[in-house]
Write an enzyme that holds these catalytic residues in place. Structure first.
Site, PDB file in Angstrom:
ATOM      1  N   ARG A   1      25.008  28.641 146.002  1.00 28.93           N
ATOM      2  CA  ARG A   1      23.697  29.265 146.216  1.00 28.93           C
ATOM      3  C   ARG A   1      23.752  30.309 147.318  1.00 28.93           C
ATOM      4  O   ARG A   1      23.273  31.421 147.151  1.00 28.93           O
ATOM      5  CB  ARG A   1      22.635  28.215 146.563  1.00 28.93           C
ATOM      6  CG  ARG A   1      21.904  27.654 145.366  1.00 28.93           C
ATOM      7  CD  ARG A   1      22.628  26.456 144.768  1.00 28.93           C
ATOM      8  NE  ARG A   1      23.023  25.537 145.805  1.00 28.93           N
ATOM      9  CZ  ARG A   1      22.574  24.287 145.941  1.00 28.93           C
ATOM     10  NH1 ARG A   1      21.736  23.791 145.061  1.00 28.93           N
ATOM     11  NH2 ARG A   1      23.004  23.511 146.903  1.00 28.93           N
TER      12      ARG A   1
ATOM     13  N   PRO B   1      29.052  21.867 159.263  1.00 30.06           N
ATOM     14  CA  PRO B   1      28.347  22.232 160.488  1.00 30.06           C
ATOM     15  C   PRO B   1      28.988  23.461 161.111  1.00 30.06           C
ATOM     16  O   PRO B   1      30.157  23.422 161.501  1.00 30.06           O
ATOM     17  CB  PRO B   1      28.525  20.997 161.388  1.00 30.06           C
ATOM     18  CG  PRO B   1      29.751  20.314 160.839  1.00 30.06           C
ATOM     19  CD  PRO B   1      29.885  20.661 159.406  1.00 30.06           C
TER      20      PRO B   1
ATOM     21  N   HIS C   1      23.550  25.203 166.140  1.00 27.19           N
ATOM     22  CA  HIS C   1      22.775  25.325 164.896  1.00 27.19           C
ATOM     23  C   HIS C   1      22.592  23.884 164.414  1.00 27.19           C
ATOM     24  O   HIS C   1      23.369  23.371 163.616  1.00 27.19           O
ATOM     25  CB  HIS C   1      23.527  26.172 163.868  1.00 27.19           C
ATOM     26  CG  HIS C   1      22.863  26.178 162.511  1.00 27.19           C
ATOM     27  ND1 HIS C   1      21.578  26.623 162.305  1.00 27.19           N
ATOM     28  CD2 HIS C   1      23.312  25.778 161.288  1.00 27.19           C
ATOM     29  CE1 HIS C   1      21.266  26.506 161.023  1.00 27.19           C
ATOM     30  NE2 HIS C   1      22.299  25.988 160.386  1.00 27.19           N
TER      31      HIS C   1
HETATM   32  N1  LIG Z   1      24.827  28.328 158.711  1.00 27.19           N
HETATM   33  C1  LIG Z   1      23.646  28.217 158.136  1.00 27.19           C
HETATM   34  O1  LIG Z   1      22.631  28.585 158.722  1.00 27.19           O
HETATM   35  C2  LIG Z   1      23.591  27.720 156.734  1.00 27.19           C
HETATM   36  C3  LIG Z   1      22.423  27.852 155.952  1.00 27.19           C
HETATM   37  C4  LIG Z   1      22.455  27.408 154.639  1.00 27.19           C
HETATM   38  C5  LIG Z   1      23.602  26.821 154.125  1.00 27.19           C
HETATM   39  N2  LIG Z   1      24.687  26.664 154.927  1.00 27.19           N
HETATM   40  C6  LIG Z   1      25.911  26.040 154.472  1.00 27.19           C
HETATM   41  O2  LIG Z   1      26.553  26.916 153.568  1.00 27.19           O
HETATM   42  C7  LIG Z   1      27.400  26.125 152.713  1.00 27.19           C
HETATM   43  C8  LIG Z   1      27.163  26.540 151.294  1.00 27.19           C
HETATM   44  O3  LIG Z   1      25.869  26.153 150.887  1.00 27.19           O
HETATM   45  P1  LIG Z   1      25.422  26.310 149.372  1.00 27.19           P
HETATM   46  O4  LIG Z   1      24.016  25.933 149.297  1.00 27.19           O
HETATM   47  O5  LIG Z   1      25.849  27.640 148.866  1.00 27.19           O
HETATM   48  O6  LIG Z   1      26.323  25.197 148.684  1.00 27.19           O
HETATM   49  P2  LIG Z   1      26.770  25.127 147.162  1.00 27.19           P
HETATM   50  O7  LIG Z   1      27.162  23.713 146.945  1.00 27.19           O
HETATM   51  O8  LIG Z   1      25.737  25.768 146.291  1.00 27.19           O
HETATM   52  O9  LIG Z   1      28.042  26.065 147.109  1.00 27.19           O
HETATM   53  C9  LIG Z   1      29.279  25.761 147.665  1.00 27.19           C
HETATM   54  C10 LIG Z   1      30.317  26.453 146.823  1.00 27.19           C
HETATM   55  O10 LIG Z   1      31.592  26.280 147.421  1.00 27.19           O
HETATM   56  C11 LIG Z   1      32.530  26.131 146.370  1.00 27.19           C
HETATM   57  N3  LIG Z   1      33.754  25.512 146.882  1.00 27.19           N
HETATM   58  C12 LIG Z   1      33.966  24.263 147.245  1.00 27.19           C
HETATM   59  N4  LIG Z   1      35.241  24.129 147.664  1.00 27.19           N
HETATM   60  C13 LIG Z   1      35.827  25.329 147.549  1.00 27.19           C
HETATM   61  C14 LIG Z   1      37.106  25.833 147.829  1.00 27.19           C
HETATM   62  N5  LIG Z   1      38.062  25.055 148.311  1.00 27.19           N
HETATM   63  N6  LIG Z   1      37.353  27.137 147.580  1.00 27.19           N
HETATM   64  C15 LIG Z   1      36.399  27.932 147.088  1.00 27.19           C
HETATM   65  N7  LIG Z   1      35.162  27.495 146.821  1.00 27.19           N
HETATM   66  C16 LIG Z   1      34.884  26.226 147.051  1.00 27.19           C
HETATM   67  C17 LIG Z   1      31.815  25.310 145.358  1.00 27.19           C
HETATM   68  O11 LIG Z   1      32.410  25.477 144.075  1.00 27.19           O
HETATM   69  C18 LIG Z   1      30.436  25.909 145.437  1.00 27.19           C
HETATM   70  O12 LIG Z   1      30.285  27.001 144.508  1.00 27.19           O
HETATM   71  C19 LIG Z   1      27.049  24.688 153.014  1.00 27.19           C
HETATM   72  O13 LIG Z   1      27.987  24.173 153.908  1.00 27.19           O
HETATM   73  C20 LIG Z   1      25.716  24.783 153.682  1.00 27.19           C
HETATM   74  O14 LIG Z   1      25.438  23.680 154.507  1.00 27.19           O
HETATM   75  C21 LIG Z   1      24.705  27.119 156.196  1.00 27.19           C
END
Ligand SMILES: NC(=O)c1ccc[n+]([C@@H]2O[C@H](COP(=O)([O-])OP(=O)(O)OC[C@H]3O[C@@H](n4cnc5c(N)ncnc54)[C@H](O)[C@@H]3O)[C@@H](O)[C@H]2O)c1
Ligand SMILES: NC(=O)c1ccc[n+]([C@@H]2O[C@H](COP(=O)([O-])OP(=O)(O)OC[C@H]3O[C@@H](n4cnc5c(N)ncnc54)[C@H](O)[C@@H]3O)[C@@H](O)[C@H]2O)c1
Ligand SMILES: NC(=O)c1ccc[n+]([C@@H]2O[C@H](COP(=O)([O-])OP(=O)(O)OC[C@H]3O[C@@H](n4cnc5c(N)ncnc54)[C@H](O)[C@@H]3O)[C@@H](O)[C@H]2O)c1
Ligand SMILES: NC(=O)c1ccc[n+]([C@@H]2O[C@H](COP(=O)([O-])OP(=O)(O)OC[C@H]3O[C@@H](n4cnc5c(N)ncnc54)[C@H](O)[C@@H]3O)[C@@H](O)[C@H]2O)c1
Lengths: 303, 303, 303, 303
Positions: free
Chosen positions: A10, A120, A174
């Protein structure tokens, strides 16, 4: 400029769409565990790009294709299962993903800047520095930038002033130990005195990620735009000041941990860390954030 | 949105070109003493606009064509003959131009916002309020915005931080009595303590208009961009905080004069005036600016 | 990306202002016979840039400072004294300016792309190729792009269709022998049959440069925007098709002369010349343009 | 300008994010069956907007809140279950959604322009005209715009010319009976003769939607950008020519059905339908598309 985006879930795909509309590179490479998803996004985005005045090559591939990237954006992650999952648990689950891909990505692009988004985020930014041996200036976590824009958006509605002109920072972790650095907040030259209103806004800010999560099952657009803003400052060497997660440089006695502080961002990464004069309560909060993230790092090691 | 631009000299035509590249209206009307110059610019700009993703009608005309303008930008003026001409002398010479056109412009567009650019800008902003009877919220002088961007540009080169993030204001008169409000200046949460460097930068800033004048015979692009920035905040109701010349509202005991203070600008004009807490030296400087502009107004009346 | 702009007269400084608003480079160097004018513009533009989300260094200098430019825009010229001066006379007067600066500019930046704007543009584009020995792909004259946008702007008002979607080209000489290639003109899939209207529009187009000249004493904004559009296609390797003056490649039997034809423009300059199928009248007009420009070149040599 | 976006699924929320980055309105209202999803997106987008130079109010609500919208974008739909579901089956399932919301949306905003995105788009555009009684000029289906950009993107990679300059149209049904109008395709004045290559590209284009679907489970970014491009032309009255689904006006003997033809789009909706001269094969294909969509409409009624 070549950008490699790791993870097209996402958050990753929202970043990719944002970059298609506002192209900050000549090449955008998408990597994802499921290669099909990355291929599908690359095709779909290529169609969108036909309506944009740009010529960014968008394609999917493997880590080997990331060679000589200028920037690597890391959003790969296990899914976040809120509320049953703690951030620590998420860190433990994400470490193998980091270990599997970060060192190889760094080998392919030894001069890249790495933007860490996955959670995190403070701990993973730290681990990325450790795993790559990169100069900490070239590893940036999105940190509290996303919290700061949520805070500014709330204040903006209340004050009827553009968020850009509300120079208010959320600092520290964060996560739940973050704090609003009210003693340095200003808008149009006017100080911002902590008040019931500002405290209420901060409490709302802290809960905002969970609130969006509860409503739509994930957060994506705020963090995508935050990431693009950092990238914009890198691509064009803009030297904007943004609160991001950096290796703390001894500020307030804190070091060897990543936390968010205002920093200047340019083509070389972090070109300078700023050192605002905080009041005592804020100083304590910053140190508390440091301890919490350090503990997370220890626990993640313990696994 | 309909914009009428009065005066298509160096400043006016630069504003018109900027608006062609960054179209903030659906109609741009150009008025000028020599109608031919306005017609020539309108044609030339229409050709430029063919390469822009917009559909702004650009044409030349007379005051009667300005009916129902949303914004009127005023740059009509006698030529500035520096150094033999004082600002006061310029004010005396520009008053007939104001009297000849401002009341009629106001009659045609009783709800317009007027942006005053011509010099002496503080005095002419004041006279425009008087001549139109408009709510002072709808009359804005570019004031020290142009000085502030010069100051920020100088500081930016020194600090290697983007000017947008250097929240430093030049306040008071757009003239020799202006001052840098150092006690409220900040960048990325760090205060800016007055220093030899900042004082030197301020002295350079104050001399900068004359320096550009000496080198190229006029100034145009900085002021054009400042005007466009104000306009942007009006068109899209952005509520940016900008230092502009406004009818002072009792701040520091000053009233019944126009001077630059940080203000919030939106679709209705000035939506709020900010009241930074200045140190004593700065407060005195603000009051001195007030006296100087008031004296200019008296002398201009005396003519 | 480093851009050197030679000549900061009316056209050159309008280009520089456009580039400040829409920054297509990381460095913009201004050269001008009167160095003061270039210094003044550089300062003034630096102030404008403080309000733009960019970090383009703008400065004035000498040819030696142009080392390793990616693009050189040439607008240096004697003043155009219309109507008493012919284009040929202008060519004769501009040759010494070319000879004085072009070879040295080419030595400093042997891989640069040169954009020729000065008149007579077709002849000077040709002479620039000769003087530099550059691959003709890297020497581009603005040619009939400016005429084409004038034609499209006129048609747009008549048809109420955006100029971008009116794919009509003026080809041949940027001068009186130019012609509208009606047999290949289209809008939204509809052919454009030559008609009294289109002929009238073309006659107006041909006279338009002189008309703007008569009204305001020079032309600047249309040509500035045309130049910036070519530059945009170079900087971001956009591969847009634009009618520009190129070394003709045998099209319709014509060679060894520069004339405007639709060409594809990217980071390497002209990446491809297109060869539309014209009707006989148009083919004759193209060959006539070739003869006229060749004669100008001979007469300029004779001097 | 007030925009109501109905449906915040994959396509709807991508449109909303695109509009947050490129704000084309002062107000964006999100409606969705699950209100929580719309609320979550509105919050998330408001955070993103804090990093954009805009002041667009983004909020979620009910149809009653859509009062006096200028544009309504319709993406509400049952999920598309490919390949087991036919377009006809989808039409039958989507009719109740249309009947439930379109009449009420039209009552709230009797002067709005409706942009139909949901599938089968040609049939639903037609039904929307019928359900609202709106002037057909104010009901636009995205139609083959998305197919046309896919075709142009493929050709662009092959020809190394920007898609914007490849004036090639896919016409007819947004579905399997669509066709490439090769006889009117042009790039930079050069005709495009149908060839093995162009036929291969067209076959790829026709299969592209399914291909993206197969890879990522849905399509979103191409269609989102297509919708935003139409909206851009509406908001700023740009009068761009775009292939979109409109009530056919007797062209080639076809009427009383919606199909894609090049049309001019401005603030009032469809300001003109263009009538390209097609060859016989293409004319037949257009008429075949008409029959297929008419049959779908009959079958949907039978439902
Ligand atoms: N820093 C922030 O403020 C913030 C805000 C929102 C989300 N996030 C973090 O961002 C991350 C992603 O969130 P999301 O909602 O997109 O999750 P998501 O589950 O929709 O997407 C994660 C993607 O990573 C892929 N993936 C997993 N292992 C992989 C690898 N070894 N190589 C390549 N791709 C791989 C998965 O196939 C998936 O498409 C999460 O850790 C979430 O907590 C951080
Ligand atoms: N506020 C600032 O920071 C700032 C900065 C630069 C310039 N200025 C001021 O802006 C003004 C314009 O400067 P410029 O360099 O463009 O001057 P200019 O002489 O080039 O142009 C002035 C124009 O006003 C026109 N004009 C005169 N009387 C008119 C009337 N009654 N109606 C319509 N047009 C009329 C003239 O024909 C001329 O085209 C000056 O007063 C200058 O001092 C202000
Ligand atoms: N191609 C087109 O469509 C088009 C359109 C408009 C103007 N032009 C041409 O562009 C040129 C510039 O026009 P302008 O209105 O800006 O003229 P201008 O007289 O205002 O400016 C010319 C500048 O060139 C400078 N200059 C002269 N010799 C120089 C040298 N050796 N090195 C550096 N600078 C030098 C002068 O100091 C002056 O600033 C003219 O030749 C004009 O005919 C072409
Ligand atoms: N025209 C094109 O080129 C094109 C391209 C892609 C998708 N589509 C179509 O767009 C539509 C949406 O696709 P998607 O992938 O976003 O689907 P989706 O299932 O992700 O989203 C559909 C949304 O509509 C909502 N919805 C259902 N009924 C509603 C109602 N009565 N009121 C408000 N909201 C309601 C659902 O809650 C859901 O959020 C589909 O019909 C799809 O076929 C068209």
């Amino acid at each position: 400029m070549k950008i490699t985006l790791v993870g097209t879930g996402r958050v990753g795909s929202a970043i990719a769409f944002g970059l298609t509309i506002n192209p900050l590179a000549s090449e955008l490479l998408l990597l994802n565990r499921s290669r099909d998803k990355a291929e599908g996004d690359a095709l779909d985005l290529t169609h969108a790009a036909a309506l944009v005045n740009s010529n960014m090559k968008i394609h999917a591939g493997e880590i080997a294709d990331s060679k000589d990237s200028d920037v690597i954006i890391f959003t790969a992650s296990v899914p976040f299962r809120y509320p049953e999952q703690t951030r620590l648990a998420m860190g433990i689950e994400n470490m193998p993903i980091l270990k599997e891909s970060i060192p190889e990505l760094a080998r392919q692009s030894p001069n890249a800047i790495i933007l860490m988004v996955s959670n995190p985020v403070d701990a993973l930014t730290y681990e990325t520095i450790r795993l790559t041996g990169f100069d900490p200036k070239r590893v940036i976590g999105t940190g509290t930038l996303v919290d700061s824009i949520r805070y500014r958006a709330l204040l903006s509605t209340r004050l009827q002033i553009h968020p850009e002109d509300i120079r208010a920072y959320i600092m520290g972790e964060h996560g739940d130990s973050q704090f609003a650095a009210s003693s340095i907040a200003m808008t149009g030259g006017e100080r911002f005195y902590p008040s019931d209103t500002s405290r209420e806004m901060f409490e709302k800010t802290k809960a905002m990620g969970y609130e969006v999560f509860r409503l739509k099952g994930h957060t994506s657009y705020g963090i995508a735009m935050a990431t693009i803003t950092i990238l914009d400052s890198i691509t064009y060497d803009l030297r904007h000041t943004l609160p991001v997660s950096v290796m703390v440089d001894g500020y307030l006695g804190v070091e060897d941990v990543c936390l968010s502080m205002p920093a200047v961002i340019g083509r070389e990464g972090i070109t300078r860390i700023l050192h605002p004069v905080l009041n005592e309560e804020e100083q304590d909060a910053f140190r508390r954030s440091a301890e919490i993230v350090k503990q997370t790092l220890v626990d993640m090691e313990a696994g």
